[in-house]
Design a protein around this motif. Structure first.
Motif, PDB file in Angstrom:
ATOM      1  N   THR A  90       0.843  -1.190   0.000  1.00  0.00           N
ATOM      2  CA  THR A  90       0.000   0.000   0.000  1.00  0.00           C
ATOM      3  C   THR A  90       0.883   1.245   0.000  1.00  0.00           C
ATOM      4  O   THR A  90       2.081   1.173   0.302  1.00  0.00           O
ATOM      5  N   TYR A  91       0.261   2.391  -0.317  1.00  0.00           N
ATOM      6  CA  TYR A  91       1.031   3.639  -0.332  1.00  0.00           C
ATOM      7  C   TYR A  91       1.673   3.896   1.023  1.00  0.00           C
ATOM      8  O   TYR A  91       2.853   4.259   1.106  1.00  0.00           O
ATOM      9  N   THR A  92       0.890   3.675   2.099  1.00  0.00           N
ATOM     10  CA  THR A  92       1.419   3.914   3.451  1.00  0.00           C
ATOM     11  C   THR A  92       2.615   3.014   3.735  1.00  0.00           C
ATOM     12  O   THR A  92       3.640   3.456   4.271  1.00  0.00           O
ATOM     13  N   GLU A  93       2.490   1.746   3.377  1.00  0.00           N
ATOM     14  CA  GLU A  93       3.602   0.799   3.602  1.00  0.00           C
ATOM     15  C   GLU A  93       4.837   1.213   2.811  1.00  0.00           C
ATOM     16  O   GLU A  93       5.954   1.237   3.349  1.00  0.00           O
ATOM     17  N   LEU A  94       4.629   1.556   1.549  1.00  0.00           N
ATOM     18  CA  LEU A  94       5.765   1.922   0.697  1.00  0.00           C
ATOM     19  C   LEU A  94       6.391   3.244   1.147  1.00  0.00           C
ATOM     20  O   LEU A  94       7.610   3.409   1.103  1.00  0.00           O
ATOM     21  N   LYS A  95       5.552   4.184   1.583  1.00  0.00           N
ATOM     22  CA  LYS A  95       6.061   5.470   2.058  1.00  0.00           C
ATOM     23  C   LYS A  95       6.899   5.280   3.320  1.00  0.00           C
ATOM     24  O   LYS A  95       7.984   5.866   3.467  1.00  0.00           O
ATOM     25  N   ASN A  96       6.404   4.448   4.237  1.00  0.00           N
ATOM     26  CA  ASN A  96       7.138   4.200   5.477  1.00  0.00           C
ATOM     27  C   ASN A  96       8.473   3.500   5.231  1.00  0.00           C
ATOM     28  O   ASN A  96       9.403   3.619   6.032  1.00  0.00           O
ATOM     29  N   MET A  97       8.547   2.782   4.124  1.00  0.00           N
ATOM     30  CA  MET A  97       9.801   2.102   3.772  1.00  0.00           C
ATOM     31  C   MET A  97      10.731   2.997   2.948  1.00  0.00           C
ATOM     32  O   MET A  97      11.803   2.566   2.532  1.00  0.00           O
TER      33      MET A  97
ATOM     34  N   MET B 216      15.460   5.470  -3.059  1.00  0.00           N
ATOM     35  CA  MET B 216      14.677   4.359  -2.527  1.00  0.00           C
ATOM     36  C   MET B 216      15.518   3.441  -1.659  1.00  0.00           C
ATOM     37  O   MET B 216      16.690   3.191  -1.950  1.00  0.00           O
ATOM     38  N   ASP B 217      14.895   2.941  -0.595  1.00  0.00           N
ATOM     39  CA  ASP B 217      15.536   1.928   0.234  1.00  0.00           C
ATOM     40  C   ASP B 217      15.278   0.574  -0.425  1.00  0.00           C
ATOM     41  O   ASP B 217      14.211  -0.027  -0.250  1.00  0.00           O
ATOM     42  N   VAL B 218      16.238   0.083  -1.188  1.00  0.00           N
ATOM     43  CA  VAL B 218      16.027  -1.127  -2.004  1.00  0.00           C
ATOM     44  C   VAL B 218      16.136  -2.415  -1.202  1.00  0.00           C
ATOM     45  O   VAL B 218      15.924  -3.500  -1.742  1.00  0.00           O
ATOM     46  N   SER B 219      16.464  -2.311   0.089  1.00  0.00           N
ATOM     47  CA  SER B 219      16.615  -3.526   0.895  1.00  0.00           C
ATOM     48  C   SER B 219      15.285  -4.274   1.060  1.00  0.00           C
ATOM     49  O   SER B 219      15.272  -5.459   1.394  1.00  0.00           O
ATOM     50  N   HIS B 220      14.156  -3.576   0.822  1.00  0.00           N
ATOM     51  CA  HIS B 220      12.844  -4.207   0.986  1.00  0.00           C
ATOM     52  C   HIS B 220      12.382  -4.935  -0.283  1.00  0.00           C
ATOM     53  O   HIS B 220      11.382  -5.647  -0.257  1.00  0.00           O
ATOM     54  N   PHE B 221      13.081  -4.759  -1.361  1.00  0.00           N
ATOM     55  CA  PHE B 221      12.666  -5.353  -2.634  1.00  0.00           C
ATOM     56  C   PHE B 221      12.998  -6.847  -2.690  1.00  0.00           C
ATOM     57  O   PHE B 221      13.949  -7.308  -2.050  1.00  0.00           O
ATOM     58  N   ARG B 222      12.222  -7.560  -3.486  1.00  0.00           N
ATOM     59  CA  ARG B 222      12.494  -8.977  -3.725  1.00  0.00           C
ATOM     60  C   ARG B 222      13.234  -9.122  -5.044  1.00  0.00           C
ATOM     61  O   ARG B 222      12.844  -8.549  -6.062  1.00  0.00           O
ATOM     62  N   LYS B 223      14.312  -9.900  -5.031  1.00  0.00           N
ATOM     63  CA  LYS B 223      15.139 -10.075  -6.233  1.00  0.00           C
ATOM     64  C   LYS B 223      14.590 -11.213  -7.094  1.00  0.00           C
ATOM     65  O   LYS B 223      14.206 -12.261  -6.579  1.00  0.00           O
ATOM     66  N   ILE B 224      14.594 -11.018  -8.416  1.00  0.00           N
ATOM     67  CA  ILE B 224      14.156 -12.052  -9.357  1.00  0.00           C
ATOM     68  C   ILE B 224      15.077 -12.075 -10.570  1.00  0.00           C
ATOM     69  O   ILE B 224      15.880 -11.159 -10.779  1.00  0.00           O
ATOM     70  N   ASP B 225      14.936 -13.113 -11.370  1.00  0.00           N
ATOM     71  CA  ASP B 225      15.602 -13.199 -12.665  1.00  0.00           C
ATOM     72  C   ASP B 225      14.574 -12.771 -13.710  1.00  0.00           C
ATOM     73  O   ASP B 225      13.568 -13.450 -13.916  1.00  0.00           O
ATOM     74  N   ARG B 226      14.824 -11.650 -14.357  1.00  0.00           N
ATOM     75  CA  ARG B 226      13.827 -11.096 -15.287  1.00  0.00           C
ATOM     76  C   ARG B 226      13.522 -12.029 -16.461  1.00  0.00           C
ATOM     77  O   ARG B 226      12.460 -11.935 -17.075  1.00  0.00           O
TER      78      ARG B 226
ATOM     79  N   THR C 136      -0.826  -0.589  -3.941  1.00  0.00           N
ATOM     80  CA  THR C 136      -2.139  -1.239  -3.912  1.00  0.00           C
ATOM     81  C   THR C 136      -3.066  -0.591  -2.900  1.00  0.00           C
ATOM     82  O   THR C 136      -2.660   0.163  -2.027  1.00  0.00           O
ATOM     83  N   THR C 137      -4.343  -0.961  -3.041  1.00  0.00           N
ATOM     84  CA  THR C 137      -5.362  -0.571  -2.070  1.00  0.00           C
ATOM     85  C   THR C 137      -6.057  -1.842  -1.612  1.00  0.00           C
ATOM     86  O   THR C 137      -6.542  -2.618  -2.428  1.00  0.00           O
TER      87      THR C 137
END
Length: 286
Positions: free
Chosen positions: A187-194, A216-226, A284-285
């Motif tokens: 959500t916007y709130t979650e992403l803003k707080n991160m 951006m604090d990228v430590s919260h992102f999930r890594k994938i193989d594109r 998301t909402t």
């Protein structure tokens, strides 16, 4: 392992016959020794199988060398070069077999007489290897190829093999690095707080637009193989792609059982989708 088992053994035997307890302890000790020996034997036979496989391949390569020689009775420099290259590979395989057999001999000798059959098998491998070495030596004499030349070429083959392995590993690493991508859904709130999104524009708080944060604090992102991942699960009422991705390179797919829920994001054109950024941000909402 035995030290760990012993206290349990004695605890279970309290009040029982001391002779029975001693017998049980001895049985456990013997079983541990047997298990250890079985592991050693398995390891030995694994090496023996490797040697056997190498000897078979050497015989096959020697047959190929003979086929080249018989096909070209008058051995010219080109044919001699082909044969020399094959002999260099064989020389390397023989050298590796010698090292393995020397280590096996030392191991089997330390295991005692109960492995006399194993020792006989190793001796038969030694005999086969000696025969192969003699065949190679005879051929080298016939073609006036020196041992030093073969050994030098064999060393070059080993170095080239190692170099190719390192090159392949580096290419694989570089490819994996190049294919890395990252995503986050919240959500916007979650992403803003991160520290991932913020809002800008609009009038007195109305109509402000979500944007990705400058740092951006990228430590919260999930890594994938594109190259492997083309769908991102969402499962929320509303979803908005905040990061920069070209229109037409993706679509938001609704849930088959709930037309008001966004099930997932599907990437339609991988190269276009990740063209501007490696980081996907979906707000998301709930």
């Amino acid at each position: 392992m035995l030290l760990a088992v012993a206290p349990l053994l004695f605890a279970s035997c309290k009040g029982e016959d001391p002779e029975k307890a001693a017998a049980l302890q001895k049985a456990d000790s013997l079983q541990a020794i047997i298990d250890s020996k079985d592991t050693e034997i398995d390891a030995l036979f694994e090496v023996l199988n490797e040697i056997e496989s190498n000897l078979t391949e050497i015989s096959s390569r020697y047959s190929q060398v003979n086929a080249i020689k018989q096909k070209n009775p008058e051995v010219n420099s080109r044919v001699k070069g082909q044969i020399t290259d094959q002999l260099a590979v064989i020389e390397g395989m023989l050298a590796k077999n010698k090292e393995k057999i020397a280590a096996l001999n030392a191991k089997v000798a330390s295991m005692g007489q109960e492995n006399s059959k194993l020792q006989e098998f190793i001796e038969s491998l030694n005999k086969r290897m000696a025969d192969q070495e003699q065949q190679i030596s005879d051929l080298m004499d016939e073609l006036t190829i020196s041992k030093a030349t073969i050994q030098k070429l064999s060393a070059n083959v080993d170095e080239l093999t190692q170099s190719n392995q390192e090159k392949d590993e580096y290419i694989a690493y570089q490819t994996a690095e190049a294919n890395k991508a990252y995503y986050i859904v919240g959500t916007y709130t979650e992403l803003k707080n991160m520290g991932i999104v913020n809002k800008s524009g609009g009038f007195i708080g109305i109509g402000k637009k979500q944007n990705t944060a400058a740092n951006m604090d990228v430590s919260h992102f999930r890594k994938i193989d594109r190259t492997q991942v083309t769908t991102i699960t969402i499962n929320q009422r509303k979803a908005q792609v905040i990061s920069k991705h070209p229109e037409g390179s993706y679509e938001l797919v609704m849930d088959d059982n709930d037309s008001k829920t966004v099930a997932y994001l599907r990437i339609l054109d991988v190269n276009a989708f990740w063209k501007f950024t490696d980081y996907l941000v979906v707000s998301t909402t709930k």
